[in-house]
Design a protein around this motif. Sequence first.
Motif, mmCIF file in Angstrom:
data_model
loop_
_atom_site.group_PDB
_atom_site.id
_atom_site.type_symbol
_atom_site.label_atom_id
_atom_site.label_comp_id
_atom_site.label_asym_id
_atom_site.label_seq_id
_atom_site.Cartn_x
_atom_site.Cartn_y
_atom_site.Cartn_z
ATOM 1 N N SER A 15 0.813 -1.285 0.022
ATOM 2 C CA SER A 15 0.171 -0.207 -0.006
ATOM 3 C C SER A 15 0.836 1.128 -0.047
ATOM 4 O O SER A 15 0.882 2.102 -0.881
ATOM 5 N N GLU A 19 0.008 3.473 -3.293
ATOM 6 C CA GLU A 19 -1.412 4.046 -3.348
ATOM 7 C C GLU A 19 -1.402 5.359 -3.609
ATOM 8 O O GLU A 19 -1.943 6.095 -4.251
ATOM 9 N N TYR A 55 -4.127 4.530 -5.890
ATOM 10 C CA TYR A 55 -5.549 4.842 -5.163
ATOM 11 C C TYR A 55 -6.627 5.399 -6.574
ATOM 12 O O TYR A 55 -7.762 5.247 -6.624
ATOM 13 N N ILE A 77 -3.165 -3.826 2.443
ATOM 14 C CA ILE A 77 -4.278 -2.805 2.906
ATOM 15 C C ILE A 77 -3.546 -1.906 3.939
ATOM 16 O O ILE A 77 -2.536 -2.110 4.761
ATOM 17 N N TYR A 98 -10.826 -0.336 -1.348
ATOM 18 C CA TYR A 98 -10.367 -1.745 -1.633
ATOM 19 C C TYR A 98 -11.607 -2.626 -2.232
ATOM 20 O O TYR A 98 -11.421 -3.668 -2.861
ATOM 21 N N ILE A 114 -4.416 -10.776 -0.265
ATOM 22 C CA ILE A 114 -4.393 -9.635 0.571
ATOM 23 C C ILE A 114 -3.038 -9.647 1.599
ATOM 24 O O ILE A 114 -3.209 -10.969 2.444
#
Length: 453
Positions: A15, A19, A55, A77, A98, A114
């Motif tokens: 992440s 992201e 993102y 995550i 997500y 994940i």
Amino acid sequence: MGFKRDFIWGAATASYQVEGAAYEEGKGLNIWDVFCEQKGKVFGGHTGEVACDQYHRYAEDVQLMKQMGLKAYRFSINWARILPDGVGEINPAGIAYYNHLIDELLANGIEPYITLYHWDLPYALHKKGGWLNEECVEWFGEYAKVIAEHFSDRVKFYFTFNEPQCFIALGYCGDVHAPGLQYGYREYFQICHNVLKSHGKAVLVLRKYAKQPVQIGFAPTGAFYFPETNKSEDIEVARKATFEEFDTVEGSMWHVAWLSDPIMLGHYPEEGLKKFAKYLPKITKEDMELIYQPLDFYGQNIYNAVKVRAGKEGELEIVKRYDGFPKTAIDWPVTPECLYWLPKFFYERYQKPIYITENGMSSTDWISLDGKVHDYHRIDFYHRYLKELKQAASEGVDIAGYFAWSLMDNFEWAKGYSERFGMIFVDYNTQERTIKDSGYWYKEVIEYNGENL
Ligand code: NOJ
């Protein structure tokens, strides 16, 4: 023989590394947001504020994955995106993000894997002591519950922690990674124990609240050794060095068995327990039961290893690398044999199907005059490593899948954007993506299920 028919060919990211959107739509701060603000911590003052902007660009990225023929995407995550304070109130925009990513992956035939924790602890929890606070077990459990409740109707595969060795050693004892602390030995062992218990708690919670049967593992790193020859003395020395030598606390920080044995075998390595007794926290039977949850597979990140042999008395001898030994841009040695020997060792020791959860290299890539990225070295690297892995598979090691690190160039922690590990090139000025030659090469490997290696 070679790879199983249902072998999982994937690529991975994390992440904070991809992201961006660090201050958007209700996301809470995490320790990397704060670490990057401090002068001199990250190369060039780089931050993950924008990163690869996944993102906002996840749909485009999923299309690139599809073009590469990926069967799976391993992503993590961002805890503070879904629980801004680490616990308590849920951020609906984080959950929605997500959900969109997962739906997009599934709609394109790509299996989501994940990772719960790839190093971005919510800053609110850091202020309460972070991983040193024994309450972290409950915090991580609550986080795992949110994940199970919101995503497990569609996501079947989970890794609890990514490379705990790395974030504990470099983040809490080395001031190289967030949160930039330099704790002593007692805190080090306490954090290890807390992280192990948090792992166990998350496994219990994921299974309890999952909406379908889920498969769970974790993804450690380690310091690895492989034998110079097939002689049993050499093999024994390599195995021992990988799993059993506990000379110093610093060495143990990179020791795979210190964290993997409790999780996979239900006990810490004896030698370490004896040697480090005076620094260890109280370790109870209940703790060990919590840590030792049945797992479905064993994940392992592997990039390189040290070649060793048995000396005259059977002692460990490190085989010196010759001058000019092959290395990647980040200065790591190229040692393909590690993907033959280590999966063998892990399979023997832990008796579970193995996923290589990360493997790959950093290279000084750029876009050529013809608009393409000719990363020949990376192709050669993957080819050599995958051939070794295939050999292990052919000899009966149960290898379930392989995740290239990384899907795309991204924020390489303290090295910022100065290292490129991706199969997709990212131009950080424009966020334009270009699949590198290695990405097209990987597509063919996937199509042939490795038969062409
Ligand atoms: C280990 C980590 O899990 C990942 O985040 C990192 O970028 C790669 N290896 C390369 O250093």
